[in-house]
Scaffold this motif. Structure first.
Motif, short mmCIF file in Angstrom:
data_model
loop_
_atom_site.label_atom_id
_atom_site.label_comp_id
_atom_site.label_asym_id
_atom_site.label_seq_id
_atom_site.Cartn_x
_atom_site.Cartn_y
_atom_site.Cartn_z
N GLY A 156 -3.81 44.70 35.42
CA GLY A 156 -4.64 45.26 34.35
C GLY A 156 -4.93 45.68 33.27
N TYR A 157 -4.34 45.57 32.23
CA TYR A 157 -3.93 46.63 31.11
C TYR A 157 -5.52 46.38 29.70
CZ TYR A 157 0.14 47.83 32.78
OH TYR A 157 1.19 48.46 33.47
N ALA A 158 -5.73 47.01 28.86
CA ALA A 158 -6.86 47.36 28.84
C ALA A 158 -6.27 48.79 27.11
CB ALA A 158 -7.87 48.06 28.51
N PRO A 159 -7.16 47.57 26.18
CA PRO A 159 -6.27 48.83 24.81
C PRO A 159 -6.85 49.67 25.10
CG PRO A 159 -8.39 46.77 24.10
CD PRO A 159 -7.85 47.05 25.75
N GLY A 160 -6.12 51.07 24.40
CA GLY A 160 -5.70 52.19 24.77
C GLY A 160 -4.48 52.79 25.99
N ASP A 161 -4.06 51.95 27.03
CA ASP A 161 -3.18 51.64 28.02
C ASP A 161 -2.13 52.14 27.22
OD1 ASP A 161 -5.26 51.76 30.01
OD2 ASP A 161 -4.83 49.39 30.45
N LEU A 162 -1.55 53.29 27.92
CA LEU A 162 0.43 53.75 27.56
C LEU A 162 0.96 53.82 28.23
CD1 LEU A 162 1.72 54.96 25.00
CD2 LEU A 162 1.52 56.66 26.10
N PHE A 163 2.27 52.51 28.81
CA PHE A 163 2.71 52.20 30.14
C PHE A 163 4.09 52.45 29.60
CE2 PHE A 163 1.17 48.02 28.08
CZ PHE A 163 3.02 47.62 27.89
N LEU A 164 5.13 52.91 30.21
CA LEU A 164 6.19 52.91 30.06
C LEU A 164 7.07 51.98 30.28
CD1 LEU A 164 6.64 56.62 31.28
CD2 LEU A 164 6.73 55.70 28.98
N PRO B 224 -9.61 55.95 23.12
CA PRO B 224 -8.89 57.47 24.37
C PRO B 224 -7.79 56.99 24.85
CG PRO B 224 -10.50 55.93 25.15
CD PRO B 224 -10.98 55.84 23.99
N ILE B 225 -6.86 57.22 24.66
CA ILE B 225 -5.35 56.71 25.43
C ILE B 225 -5.34 57.07 27.49
CG2 ILE B 225 -2.91 56.82 25.22
CD1 ILE B 225 -2.78 57.22 22.03
N ARG B 226 -4.81 56.02 27.65
CA ARG B 226 -4.58 56.70 29.32
C ARG B 226 -3.05 56.34 29.77
NH1 ARG B 226 -9.21 53.51 27.55
NH2 ARG B 226 -8.23 51.68 27.33
N LEU B 227 -3.26 57.06 30.48
CA LEU B 227 -1.43 57.17 30.65
C LEU B 227 -1.61 56.20 31.89
CD1 LEU B 227 -0.29 60.87 30.47
CD2 LEU B 227 0.15 58.27 28.65
N LYS B 228 -0.76 54.91 31.94
CA LYS B 228 -1.04 54.19 33.45
C LYS B 228 0.77 53.80 33.80
CE LYS B 228 -5.05 52.81 33.27
NZ LYS B 228 -5.67 52.62 34.12
N GLY B 229 1.53 54.99 33.01
CA GLY B 229 3.01 54.96 34.63
C GLY B 229 3.34 54.10 33.73
N SER B 230 4.68 53.60 34.78
CA SER B 230 5.65 52.86 34.52
C SER B 230 4.89 51.12 34.74
CB SER B 230 6.48 52.22 35.73
OG SER B 230 7.61 53.81 36.04
N ALA C 84 14.87 47.03 24.13
CA ALA C 84 13.43 48.32 23.55
C ALA C 84 12.85 48.46 24.71
CB ALA C 84 12.66 47.03 22.61
N PRO C 85 13.32 50.20 25.86
CA PRO C 85 12.57 50.11 26.74
C PRO C 85 12.07 51.49 25.90
CG PRO C 85 14.83 50.88 26.77
CD PRO C 85 14.79 49.81 25.69
N GLY C 86 10.57 52.48 26.83
CA GLY C 86 10.37 52.65 25.76
C GLY C 86 8.78 52.97 26.13
N ALA C 87 7.89 54.06 25.68
CA ALA C 87 6.53 54.07 25.38
C ALA C 87 5.68 52.79 24.77
CB ALA C 87 5.78 55.32 25.42
N TYR C 88 4.94 52.05 25.68
CA TYR C 88 3.90 51.47 24.57
C TYR C 88 2.43 51.32 25.03
CZ TYR C 88 8.45 47.84 24.44
OH TYR C 88 9.40 47.52 23.72
N LEU C 89 1.45 50.76 24.22
CA LEU C 89 0.42 50.97 23.40
C LEU C 89 0.25 49.58 23.80
CD1 LEU C 89 -2.08 53.14 23.54
CD2 LEU C 89 -1.84 52.64 21.03
N THR C 90 -0.97 49.44 24.59
CA THR C 90 -1.69 48.25 24.72
C THR C 90 -2.22 48.52 23.61
OG1 THR C 90 -1.79 48.55 27.04
CG2 THR C 90 -3.21 46.90 26.37
#
Length: 275
Positions: free
Chosen positions: A86-94, A74-80, A103-109
């Motif tokens: 702490g970030y776990a696999p599936g965390d999405l941050f900006l 599952p992808i979890r939105l974590k904001g900026s 290289a700004p953008g959306a990154y997946l942990t």
């Protein structure tokens, strides 16, 4: 393995003594066979690969079953992005361009980690988001788009402008259209230079760049294709100021008035209806 003789398969007749004996012998052989195999096969352990999203089952007889692919994480939105979070696999941050300009953008942990805490692989790079990405802890999945073009009207020295803001300046009776390409403090006028540092070197560069928009000579404004609609707002804002410029225009070789007559009325045709 010996077959059993069943009463139902004999049409209902009673089993003969030798048939019953054969059945008991067959059952004995089956039991002895299971005893020879030892305990039944069970699960000894399960290996989980969090990065690949797979599991492998290891049995009590030494067999490995798998790997089996698990459903997508599952992808979890974590904001900026926040340093120290702490970030776990599936965390999405900006990641904003102020944090990572290249290289700004959306990154997946991809791997669990504490943001900005990992030791640099080469021992020289600084800790931070760039180092985390370089170590493969997170990956860019959606790059940031370009900054929107925003028309801000006449340049105002008291305002702080953002990248790709567009303004108009008036110099010697002429209108000039500018776009901001580098971050600059308030009061950085179009045409002025700002100090930049890169690779240990300091140099001067123009924060604004002049944009070719159209011809503003004479009493009618003509725009380049594709730019006029945005400038309709500009003209509507400036039109009440043009009359105040007529005196300046006449004293400046009538550059705002082709007739040189201060009473000559100015006309304006919006881009949407201009030929």
């Amino acid at each position: 393995m010996a077959a059993l003789t069943l009463w139902s398969e004999l049409g209902g007749r009673p089993l003969k003594p030798e048939e019953m004996d054969a059945n008991f012998v067959a059952l004995r052989d089956m039991v002895e066979g299971m005893v020879a195999l030892g305990a039944f096969e069970g699960i000894a352990s399960i290996d989980w690969d969090s990065d690949a999203g797979t599991v492998t089952v290891n049995t009590t007889r030494g067999r490995s079953l798998g790997p089996f692919q698990l459903p997508a994480k599952p992808i979890r939105l974590k904001g900026s992005w926040q340093s120290g979070a702490g970030y776990a696999p599936g965390d999405l941050f900006l990641v904003d361009k102020t944090v990572l300009p290249d290289a700004p953008g959306a990154y997946l942990t991809l791997t669990a980690h504490v943001a900005g805490a990992a030791a640099p692989a080469n021992g020289r790079a600084a800790k931070g988001i760039a180092n985390d990405i370089g170590l493969g802890l997170a990956a860019l999945i959606v790059p940031a788009g370009k900054d929107a073009l925003t028309f801000r009207g006449l340049y105002d020295a008291s305002l702080k402008y953002n990248l790709n803001d567009q303004v108009v300046s008036i110099e010697n009776g002429l209108f000039y259209y500018w776009q901001l390409y580098y971050d600059a403090p308030a009061g950085t006028a179009p045409g002025a230079s700002i100090q930049m540092t890169s690779g240990g070197q300091t140099y001067q560069i123009g924060a604004w760049a002049r944009v070719a928009v159209g011809n503003t000579y004479g009493s009618k404004v003509v725009f380049d294709a594709g730019r006029g609609k945005a400038l309709d707002v500009l003209i509507a804002d400036l039109y009440d100021k043009i009359g105040k410029l007529q005196t300046l225009a006449v004293s400046n070789n009538s550059r705002l008035n082709t007739t040189g007559d201060p009473t000559h009325p100015y006309s304006y045709t919006p881009f949407s209806t201009a030929p």
